[in-house]
Write a protein that holds these residues in place. Structure first.
Motif, PDB file in Angstrom:
ATOM      1  N   ALA A 139       0.703  -1.217  -0.100  1.00 16.29           N
ATOM      2  CA  ALA A 139      -0.061   0.008   0.142  1.00 16.29           C
ATOM      3  C   ALA A 139       0.788   1.456  -0.078  1.00 16.29           C
ATOM      4  O   ALA A 139       0.490   2.290  -0.618  1.00 16.29           O
ATOM      5  CB  ALA A 139      -0.958   0.065   1.227  1.00 16.29           C
ATOM      6  N   SER A 140       2.052   1.181   0.586  1.00 15.88           N
ATOM      7  CA  SER A 140       2.801   2.476   0.601  1.00 15.88           C
ATOM      8  C   SER A 140       3.280   2.934  -0.704  1.00 15.88           C
ATOM      9  O   SER A 140       3.698   3.887  -0.869  1.00 15.88           O
ATOM     10  CB  SER A 140       4.127   2.074   1.701  1.00 15.88           C
ATOM     11  N   HIS A 141       3.655   1.738  -1.601  1.00 12.08           N
ATOM     12  CA  HIS A 141       3.886   2.100  -3.002  1.00 12.08           C
ATOM     13  C   HIS A 141       2.597   2.184  -3.794  1.00 12.08           C
ATOM     14  O   HIS A 141       2.885   2.732  -5.019  1.00 12.08           O
ATOM     15  CB  HIS A 141       4.813   1.111  -3.341  1.00 12.08           C
ATOM     16  N   ALA A 142       1.486   1.942  -3.316  1.00 15.67           N
ATOM     17  CA  ALA A 142       0.439   1.850  -4.211  1.00 15.67           C
ATOM     18  C   ALA A 142       0.976   0.796  -5.436  1.00 15.67           C
ATOM     19  O   ALA A 142       0.392   1.087  -6.740  1.00 15.67           O
ATOM     20  CB  ALA A 142      -0.178   3.239  -4.665  1.00 15.67           C
ATOM     21  N   GLY A 143       1.447  -0.089  -5.265  1.00 13.89           N
ATOM     22  CA  GLY A 143       1.789  -1.028  -6.407  1.00 13.89           C
ATOM     23  C   GLY A 143       2.476  -2.417  -5.748  1.00 13.89           C
ATOM     24  O   GLY A 143       2.446  -2.320  -4.432  1.00 13.89           O
ATOM     25  N   TYR A 144       2.715  -3.110  -6.686  1.00 16.66           N
ATOM     26  CA  TYR A 144       3.534  -4.379  -6.554  1.00 16.66           C
ATOM     27  C   TYR A 144       4.939  -4.262  -6.226  1.00 16.66           C
ATOM     28  O   TYR A 144       5.773  -3.681  -6.741  1.00 16.66           O
ATOM     29  CB  TYR A 144       3.173  -5.516  -7.381  1.00 16.66           C
ATOM     30  N   VAL A 145       5.485  -5.141  -5.368  1.00 16.78           N
ATOM     31  CA  VAL A 145       6.830  -5.160  -4.959  1.00 16.78           C
ATOM     32  C   VAL A 145       7.462  -6.650  -5.458  1.00 16.78           C
ATOM     33  O   VAL A 145       6.700  -7.729  -4.901  1.00 16.78           O
ATOM     34  CB  VAL A 145       7.072  -4.883  -3.482  1.00 16.78           C
ATOM     35  N   ILE A 146       8.420  -6.993  -5.938  1.00 15.95           N
ATOM     36  CA  ILE A 146       8.798  -8.216  -6.360  1.00 15.95           C
ATOM     37  C   ILE A 146      10.208  -8.206  -5.751  1.00 15.95           C
ATOM     38  O   ILE A 146      11.071  -7.114  -5.993  1.00 15.95           O
ATOM     39  CB  ILE A 146       8.817  -8.454  -7.928  1.00 15.95           C
ATOM     40  N   SER A 147      10.761  -9.234  -5.159  1.00 14.86           N
ATOM     41  CA  SER A 147      11.772  -9.327  -4.630  1.00 14.86           C
ATOM     42  C   SER A 147      13.047  -9.731  -5.537  1.00 14.86           C
ATOM     43  O   SER A 147      13.592 -10.831  -5.655  1.00 14.86           O
ATOM     44  CB  SER A 147      11.882 -10.365  -3.505  1.00 14.86           C
ATOM     45  N   LEU A 148      13.426  -8.743  -6.222  1.00 16.01           N
ATOM     46  CA  LEU A 148      14.279  -9.011  -7.268  1.00 16.01           C
ATOM     47  C   LEU A 148      15.184  -7.619  -7.784  1.00 16.01           C
ATOM     48  O   LEU A 148      14.275  -6.600  -7.646  1.00 16.01           O
ATOM     49  CB  LEU A 148      13.585  -9.148  -8.619  1.00 16.01           C
ATOM     50  N   SER A 149      16.369  -7.785  -7.739  1.00 14.52           N
ATOM     51  CA  SER A 149      17.044  -6.552  -8.145  1.00 14.52           C
ATOM     52  C   SER A 149      16.966  -6.107  -9.680  1.00 14.52           C
ATOM     53  O   SER A 149      16.481  -7.171 -10.492  1.00 14.52           O
ATOM     54  CB  SER A 149      18.558  -6.779  -7.723  1.00 14.52           C
ATOM     55  N   LYS A 150      17.263  -4.900 -10.072  1.00 14.34           N
ATOM     56  CA  LYS A 150      17.346  -4.713 -11.492  1.00 14.34           C
ATOM     57  C   LYS A 150      18.040  -5.601 -12.067  1.00 14.34           C
ATOM     58  O   LYS A 150      17.642  -6.160 -13.240  1.00 14.34           O
ATOM     59  CB  LYS A 150      17.620  -3.174 -11.880  1.00 14.34           C
ATOM     60  N   GLU A 151      19.527  -6.010 -11.731  1.00 16.21           N
ATOM     61  CA  GLU A 151      20.279  -7.072 -12.335  1.00 16.21           C
ATOM     62  C   GLU A 151      19.663  -8.282 -12.491  1.00 16.21           C
ATOM     63  O   GLU A 151      19.664  -8.702 -13.705  1.00 16.21           O
ATOM     64  CB  GLU A 151      21.476  -6.903 -11.576  1.00 16.21           C
TER      65      GLU A 151
END
Lengths: 118, 118
Positions: free
Chosen positions: A73-85
């Motif tokens: 909710a704090s991002h108003a979006g989804y979080v995936i446990s993954l770096s950009k790399e």
């Protein structure tokens, strides 16, 4: 997929698509373009992340297992446990070159994200 | 949901939404507005049929179990085994009055269409 604290246990597909996706550091990775649904079981196999490019040109599509996304909710979006790399090494395809979503492809995608392919 | 004979076993949500729905007599009932997805399991619980009205005014929404829809290539749309009269008695809601999709509500919807609620 863990989502926001609404009273109901369902979410409409049009609230998922277009939603931003972030990594745990808070970097925006892209947004969900569409959902790929198993025709027989009706299960959402992948949320397809649109990543990179500009105004839709040159973007890549990353199929993500539904269970790899968590709503924050704090991002108003989804979080995936993954770096950009890590994302850069992930299974992807160009917009116009949609792969055949075979079982073998699905296993490769799910394996990459450490999610059991059932 | 039985769908068209594509090589893959998945279909994207944006190909399902907007697709017309017919009864077995070939009458157009409406079109799929959105999909309601169980947040935890990722299963599509309902394809929401938009029915009636004009230019989006006064339409009702009918949640249909995914398994109640069958794709018919000859119609280029989904067919549901239901008369217009049966549809008129089906669970529905006005556009702005989305119900809480509780288990009790889900059972009522699934029962109406004779589909097991799992």
């Amino acid at each position: 997929m863990d989502t926001d604290n609404t009273a109901t246990s369902v979410i409409s597909s049009d609230k998922v698509t277009g939603t931003n996706v972030y990594n745990p550091a808070g970097d925006k990775l892209g947004s969900i373009e569409t959902l790929m649904i198993d025709k027989i079981s009706g299960k959402v196999r992948y949320a397809v992340l649109e990543f990179g490019g500009f105004l839709g040109i040159g973007t890549d599509r990353y199929p993500l297992p539904w269970d790899s996304l968590k709503y924050e909710a704090s991002h108003a979006g989804y979080v995936i446990s993954l770096s950009k790399e890590q994302l850069e090494g992930a299974p992807r395809y160009a917009r116009d070159v949609v792969p055949e979503y075979t079982d073998a492809y699905g296993r490769r995608v799910y394996d990459y994200y450490g999610v059991p392919y059932i």
